[in-house]
Motif scaffolding. Structure first.
Motif, PDB file in Angstrom:
ATOM      1  N   PHE A   1      51.876  46.913  27.613  1.00  0.00           N
ATOM      2  CA  PHE A   1      51.707  45.480  27.395  1.00  0.00           C
ATOM      3  C   PHE A   1      52.377  44.577  28.429  1.00  0.00           C
ATOM      4  O   PHE A   1      52.528  43.386  28.187  1.00  0.00           O
ATOM      5  CB  PHE A   1      52.223  45.105  26.002  1.00  0.00           C
ATOM      6  CG  PHE A   1      51.505  45.808  24.884  1.00  0.00           C
ATOM      7  CD1 PHE A   1      50.188  45.533  24.592  1.00  0.00           C
ATOM      8  CD2 PHE A   1      52.165  46.766  24.127  1.00  0.00           C
ATOM      9  CE1 PHE A   1      49.522  46.177  23.561  1.00  0.00           C
ATOM     10  CE2 PHE A   1      51.519  47.416  23.091  1.00  0.00           C
ATOM     11  CZ  PHE A   1      50.192  47.123  22.810  1.00  0.00           C
ATOM     12  N   HIS A   2      52.788  45.118  29.565  1.00  0.00           N
ATOM     13  CA  HIS A   2      53.234  44.230  30.636  1.00  0.00           C
ATOM     14  C   HIS A   2      52.028  43.418  31.132  1.00  0.00           C
ATOM     15  O   HIS A   2      50.873  43.856  31.029  1.00  0.00           O
ATOM     16  CB  HIS A   2      53.828  45.035  31.793  1.00  0.00           C
ATOM     17  CG  HIS A   2      54.992  45.895  31.396  1.00  0.00           C
ATOM     18  ND1 HIS A   2      54.821  47.207  30.968  1.00  0.00           N
ATOM     19  CD2 HIS A   2      56.330  45.640  31.359  1.00  0.00           C
ATOM     20  CE1 HIS A   2      56.014  47.713  30.686  1.00  0.00           C
ATOM     21  NE2 HIS A   2      56.946  46.803  30.917  1.00  0.00           N
ATOM     22  N   ASP A   3      52.309  42.244  31.677  1.00  0.00           N
ATOM     23  CA  ASP A   3      51.221  41.348  32.072  1.00  0.00           C
ATOM     24  C   ASP A   3      50.152  41.989  32.948  1.00  0.00           C
ATOM     25  O   ASP A   3      48.952  41.725  32.762  1.00  0.00           O
ATOM     26  CB  ASP A   3      51.794  40.115  32.786  1.00  0.00           C
ATOM     27  CG  ASP A   3      52.319  39.070  31.806  1.00  0.00           C
ATOM     28  OD1 ASP A   3      52.218  39.285  30.578  1.00  0.00           O
ATOM     29  OD2 ASP A   3      52.836  38.031  32.267  1.00  0.00           O
ATOM     30  N   PRO A   4      50.500  42.832  33.950  1.00  0.00           N
ATOM     31  CA  PRO A   4      49.438  43.406  34.791  1.00  0.00           C
ATOM     32  C   PRO A   4      48.406  44.214  34.005  1.00  0.00           C
ATOM     33  O   PRO A   4      47.280  44.383  34.477  1.00  0.00           O
ATOM     34  CB  PRO A   4      50.212  44.311  35.764  1.00  0.00           C
ATOM     35  CG  PRO A   4      51.587  43.747  35.799  1.00  0.00           C
ATOM     36  CD  PRO A   4      51.840  43.234  34.416  1.00  0.00           C
ATOM     37  N   SER A   5      48.773  44.676  32.826  1.00  0.00           N
ATOM     38  CA  SER A   5      47.877  45.487  32.009  1.00  0.00           C
ATOM     39  C   SER A   5      47.177  44.681  30.919  1.00  0.00           C
ATOM     40  O   SER A   5      45.969  44.810  30.709  1.00  0.00           O
ATOM     41  CB  SER A   5      48.675  46.637  31.366  1.00  0.00           C
ATOM     42  OG  SER A   5      47.900  47.360  30.444  1.00  0.00           O
ATOM     43  N   VAL A   6      47.921  43.835  30.207  1.00  0.00           N
ATOM     44  CA  VAL A   6      47.402  43.225  28.979  1.00  0.00           C
ATOM     45  C   VAL A   6      46.775  41.856  29.200  1.00  0.00           C
ATOM     46  O   VAL A   6      46.021  41.383  28.358  1.00  0.00           O
ATOM     47  CB  VAL A   6      48.514  43.139  27.913  1.00  0.00           C
ATOM     48  CG1 VAL A   6      49.501  42.002  28.219  1.00  0.00           C
ATOM     49  CG2 VAL A   6      47.943  42.995  26.513  1.00  0.00           C
ATOM     50  N   LYS A   7      47.033  41.234  30.325  1.00  0.00           N
ATOM     51  CA  LYS A   7      46.385  39.960  30.615  1.00  0.00           C
ATOM     52  C   LYS A   7      45.036  40.191  31.299  1.00  0.00           C
ATOM     53  O   LYS A   7      44.848  41.176  32.005  1.00  0.00           O
ATOM     54  CB  LYS A   7      47.274  39.082  31.498  1.00  0.00           C
ATOM     55  CG  LYS A   7      48.297  38.270  30.747  1.00  0.00           C
ATOM     56  CD  LYS A   7      48.929  37.260  31.688  1.00  0.00           C
ATOM     57  CE  LYS A   7      49.885  36.353  30.977  1.00  0.00           C
ATOM     58  NZ  LYS A   7      50.454  35.346  31.901  1.00  0.00           N
ATOM     59  N   MET A   8      44.131  39.246  31.080  1.00  0.00           N
ATOM     60  CA  MET A   8      42.842  39.304  31.763  1.00  0.00           C
ATOM     61  C   MET A   8      42.590  37.977  32.477  1.00  0.00           C
ATOM     62  O   MET A   8      43.047  36.922  32.037  1.00  0.00           O
ATOM     63  CB  MET A   8      41.709  39.556  30.766  1.00  0.00           C
ATOM     64  CG  MET A   8      41.495  38.440  29.750  1.00  0.00           C
ATOM     65  SD  MET A   8      40.044  38.739  28.707  1.00  0.00           S
ATOM     66  CE  MET A   8      40.155  37.328  27.585  1.00  0.00           C
ATOM     67  N   PRO A   9      41.867  38.018  33.596  1.00  0.00           N
ATOM     68  CA  PRO A   9      41.377  36.768  34.152  1.00  0.00           C
ATOM     69  C   PRO A   9      40.307  36.217  33.214  1.00  0.00           C
ATOM     70  O   PRO A   9      39.506  36.980  32.661  1.00  0.00           O
ATOM     71  CB  PRO A   9      40.774  37.186  35.498  1.00  0.00           C
ATOM     72  CG  PRO A   9      40.373  38.621  35.295  1.00  0.00           C
ATOM     73  CD  PRO A   9      41.363  39.192  34.320  1.00  0.00           C
ATOM     74  N   LEU A  10      40.293  34.937  32.984  1.00  0.00           N
ATOM     75  CA  LEU A  10      39.261  34.326  32.142  1.00  0.00           C
ATOM     76  C   LEU A  10      38.912  32.962  32.719  1.00  0.00           C
ATOM     77  O   LEU A  10      39.755  32.073  32.816  1.00  0.00           O
ATOM     78  CB  LEU A  10      39.733  34.187  30.694  1.00  0.00           C
ATOM     79  CG  LEU A  10      38.742  33.487  29.744  1.00  0.00           C
ATOM     80  CD1 LEU A  10      37.421  34.255  29.668  1.00  0.00           C
ATOM     81  CD2 LEU A  10      39.347  33.318  28.347  1.00  0.00           C
ATOM     82  N   ILE A  11      37.650  32.823  33.111  1.00  0.00           N
ATOM     83  CA  ILE A  11      37.122  31.576  33.643  1.00  0.00           C
ATOM     84  C   ILE A  11      35.834  31.278  32.881  1.00  0.00           C
ATOM     85  O   ILE A  11      34.977  32.157  32.720  1.00  0.00           O
ATOM     86  CB  ILE A  11      36.826  31.684  35.153  1.00  0.00           C
ATOM     87  CG1 ILE A  11      38.133  31.932  35.930  1.00  0.00           C
ATOM     88  CG2 ILE A  11      36.124  30.438  35.673  1.00  0.00           C
ATOM     89  CD1 ILE A  11      37.916  32.340  37.375  1.00  0.00           C
ATOM     90  N   ILE A  12      35.693  30.053  32.405  1.00  0.00           N
ATOM     91  CA  ILE A  12      34.483  29.663  31.676  1.00  0.00           C
ATOM     92  C   ILE A  12      33.915  28.388  32.282  1.00  0.00           C
ATOM     93  O   ILE A  12      34.622  27.374  32.405  1.00  0.00           O
ATOM     94  CB  ILE A  12      34.761  29.455  30.173  1.00  0.00           C
ATOM     95  CG1 ILE A  12      35.358  30.724  29.556  1.00  0.00           C
ATOM     96  CG2 ILE A  12      33.477  29.068  29.453  1.00  0.00           C
ATOM     97  CD1 ILE A  12      35.651  30.616  28.070  1.00  0.00           C
ATOM     98  N   TYR A  13      32.652  28.467  32.654  1.00  0.00           N
ATOM     99  CA  TYR A  13      31.902  27.305  33.147  1.00  0.00           C
ATOM    100  C   TYR A  13      30.915  26.877  32.067  1.00  0.00           C
ATOM    101  O   TYR A  13      30.067  27.656  31.638  1.00  0.00           O
ATOM    102  CB  TYR A  13      31.170  27.663  34.440  1.00  0.00           C
ATOM    103  CG  TYR A  13      29.993  26.763  34.752  1.00  0.00           C
ATOM    104  CD1 TYR A  13      30.197  25.438  35.153  1.00  0.00           C
ATOM    105  CD2 TYR A  13      28.690  27.222  34.651  1.00  0.00           C
ATOM    106  CE1 TYR A  13      29.114  24.612  35.436  1.00  0.00           C
ATOM    107  CE2 TYR A  13      27.603  26.410  34.940  1.00  0.00           C
ATOM    108  CZ  TYR A  13      27.819  25.110  35.320  1.00  0.00           C
ATOM    109  OH  TYR A  13      26.756  24.285  35.598  1.00  0.00           O
TER     110      TYR A  13
END
Length: 551
Positions: A348-360
């Motif tokens: 669960f460190h950020d490099p693993s558990v975070k995702m890029p998310l962009i919404i247009y």
């Protein structure tokens, strides 16, 4: 009035780190096309996946539900028959729901057989394919070993395509698309990390990422006027870490960022953390020569993904589809790449558990938020209700456990937004469980993260705790520190409150429940009445009749 959002293009990359984009601050990677999408929409800086492993993460995204609600807790664990997915929510709203690429879905064949659902029927095919109508499914792992293929159904159509292009072998997915060549012409398999710097033995236009882009464009071109959600689910930059020219040498070892890790972190590691560090993947990515070989190839894979976004978005602009198509870009989890002495994902460190998310969002209502960055705590289960609302529906709150992001996209501050994000991991089938001698029902990890703290409950062990304000690199685990007992107690209180919330009553909405309140007496169920004066006169008249009577 017609909806300003007619279609939804739902793009998911596999194992793309949240911080390996130039719009997220990477100093060497230049991703202008993804950056341009962020300028047209909203980039979410605090977006978490529901589980840091492919299959479980995706099942949460497709169902809009937490792991403990849907039960598909790891790769190849079937999603049980009866779980509603994106297609089930969107088709009644008139929106086709179509797949190009990966889902990592495994079919609940026993459940289908019990209910008599034929796999070749329309309903059976949708149940077997995570609710999607499949234009082309490709999970991208046609690996093979002494016991056969890892996934016999994967990359079959892509392999046929490669053979038609002249890549002649029993498994061109491996032999060409995911392998290079040694100086003597022998195969340099992409499974061996030392070969990551070699170009894949395939023309770039025939490799997996351009291929899936082309397949998506083929679907859109032939889709007609009916609204659709297309899940374009790329296989890369997931391993094998090898990429065709010219991307194989765009980046070099001098552009590999230093690993976020410390000797003190390794020496004081939590038992579960240590079990993952001591596994073969952790051991490999603890080596600097591995990182210097792999990370430039990973960056090349990301760059190729961005170039394909340029191809796709440019085509959407040229054909006028950008005006009425919502575009969502994310990943199913990240990649440690040697940070915290780990490779792959899983914790669960950020490099693993975070995702890029962009919404247009193409609608005028979203003009106020274009180019903005949101720090709202977002979970991948928020996408399903966002899609339902974008398609003109009302998200069923008794089923979907996330919340629509449309208010944020429209520049509003939602009331009572979540104060912490959740992610879960079941490592029962991982080698770490064997190393720890843990029974399957105890291999449970649950993360809670808020703006300051990240807390991990580890069944059978002490918790982990990180102060994200003082220690943004998550190098110091405070879970055993008596001075933080109050914070740990607070986090356990939140965990216990959340654990009582997951919804299992999915067959009746809250509105239907409210509509039934107090109505049983009107249908003849009379409890607690001493005599006729205690009930409605109409009911009293019915129960006071003397037989025989008419009606």
């Amino acid at each position: 009035m017609a909806r300003s959002i007619k279609n939804i293009l739902f793009i998911m990359f596999d194992q793309l780190r949240f911080d390996y984009l130039s719009c997220a601050g990477h100093p060497w990677l230049h991703t202008p096309h993804i950056d341009a999408l962020a300028q047209k929409g909203v980039r979410f800086r605090q977006a978490f996946v529901q589980s840091p492993v492919c299959g479980a993460s995706r099942m949460s995204t497709y169902t809009g539900r937490y792991l403990r609600s849907h039960g598909a807790v790891w790769n190849n664990v079937p999603l049980k028959v009866g779980e509603l997915t994106l297609g089930d929510h969107l088709r009644p709203l008139g929106m086709r729901t179509v797949l190009v690429g990966k889902t990592h879905m495994r079919t609940d064949r026993d459940g289908m057989a019990r209910l008599g659902l034929a796999p070749d029927s329309v309903i059976g095919a949708r149940v077997a394919e995570c609710g999607f109508d499949v234009f082309e499914r490709d999970d991208g792992l046609r690996a093979e070993g002494p016991d056969g293929l890892y996934d016999p159904g994967s990359a079959k159509t892509y392999n046929e395509y490669l053979r038609a292009q002249g890549y002649d072998s029993p498994n061109p997915w491996h032999d060409f698309a995911n392998s290079g060549r040694n100086d003597d012409g022998s195969m340099a398999s992409g499974w061996f990390l030392r070969h990551a710097s070699k170009p894949a033995a395939i023309a770039e236009e025939h490799s997996e990422t351009p291929y899936l882009t082309g397949r998506a464009m083929a679907f859109i071109e032939g889709a007609g006027d009916a609204p659709w959600l297309l899940h374009l689910s790329y296989i890369k930059p997931h391993w094998p870490y090898i990429v065709p020219a010219p991307y194989h040498d765009m980046y070099g070892p001098n552009q590999v960022l230093p690993a976020m890790r410390s000797e003190a972190e390794r020496e004081a590691a939590h038992p579960v953390f240590r079990a993952f560090m001591d596994g073969p993947i952790g051991q490999a990515f603890s080596r600097e020569d591995v990182r210097r070989s792999v990370i430039p190839a990973y960056m090349g894979l990301v760059k190729q993904c961005d170039d394909q976004m340029g191809r796709l978005f440019g085509w959407l602009e040229e054909t006028g589809r950008m005006r009425d198509t919502m575009i969502v870009l994310c990943s199913d989890h990240g990649d440690y790449l040697g940070d915290h002495w780990l490779g792959e994902k899983d914790l669960f460190h950020d490099p693993s558990v975070k995702m890029p998310l962009i919404i247009y969002d193409p609608s005028e209502a979203a003009d106020a938020s274009r180019g903005s960055v949101s720090d709202a705590l977002v979970e991948s289960i928020d996408l399903a209700p966002t899609f339902v609302e974008a398609a003109g529906g009302t998200p069923p709150a008794h089923i979907l456990e996330g919340r629509s992001l449309l208010p944020i996209l429209h520049g509003q501050t939602p009331s009572e937004w979540r104060s912490f994000a959740i992610s879960e991991y079941d490592y029962a089938m991982h080698g770490a469980a064997q190393a720890l001698d843990m029974p399957p029902d105890r291999c449970k990890l649950t993360m809670l993260a808020d703006a300051r703290w990240k807390f991990v409950h580890a069944e059978g062990f002490r918790p982990m705790l990180f102060d994200l304000e003082a220690d943004p690199g998550e190098l110091t685990d405070l879970g055993a520190d008596p001075g933080h007992a109050a914070i740990i107690e607070m986090m356990y209180g939140r965990l216990h409150e959340w654990a009582r919330l997951p919804r299992q009553r999915t067959t009746m909405s809250d509105e239907a429940i409210l509509a039934r309140r107090g109505k049983s007496r009107r249908t003849g169920i009379v409890l607690g009445a001493y005599d006729e004066a205690d009930i409605d006169p109409e009911q009293a008249q019915i129960y006071s009749r003397t037989p025989p009577y008419d009606g």
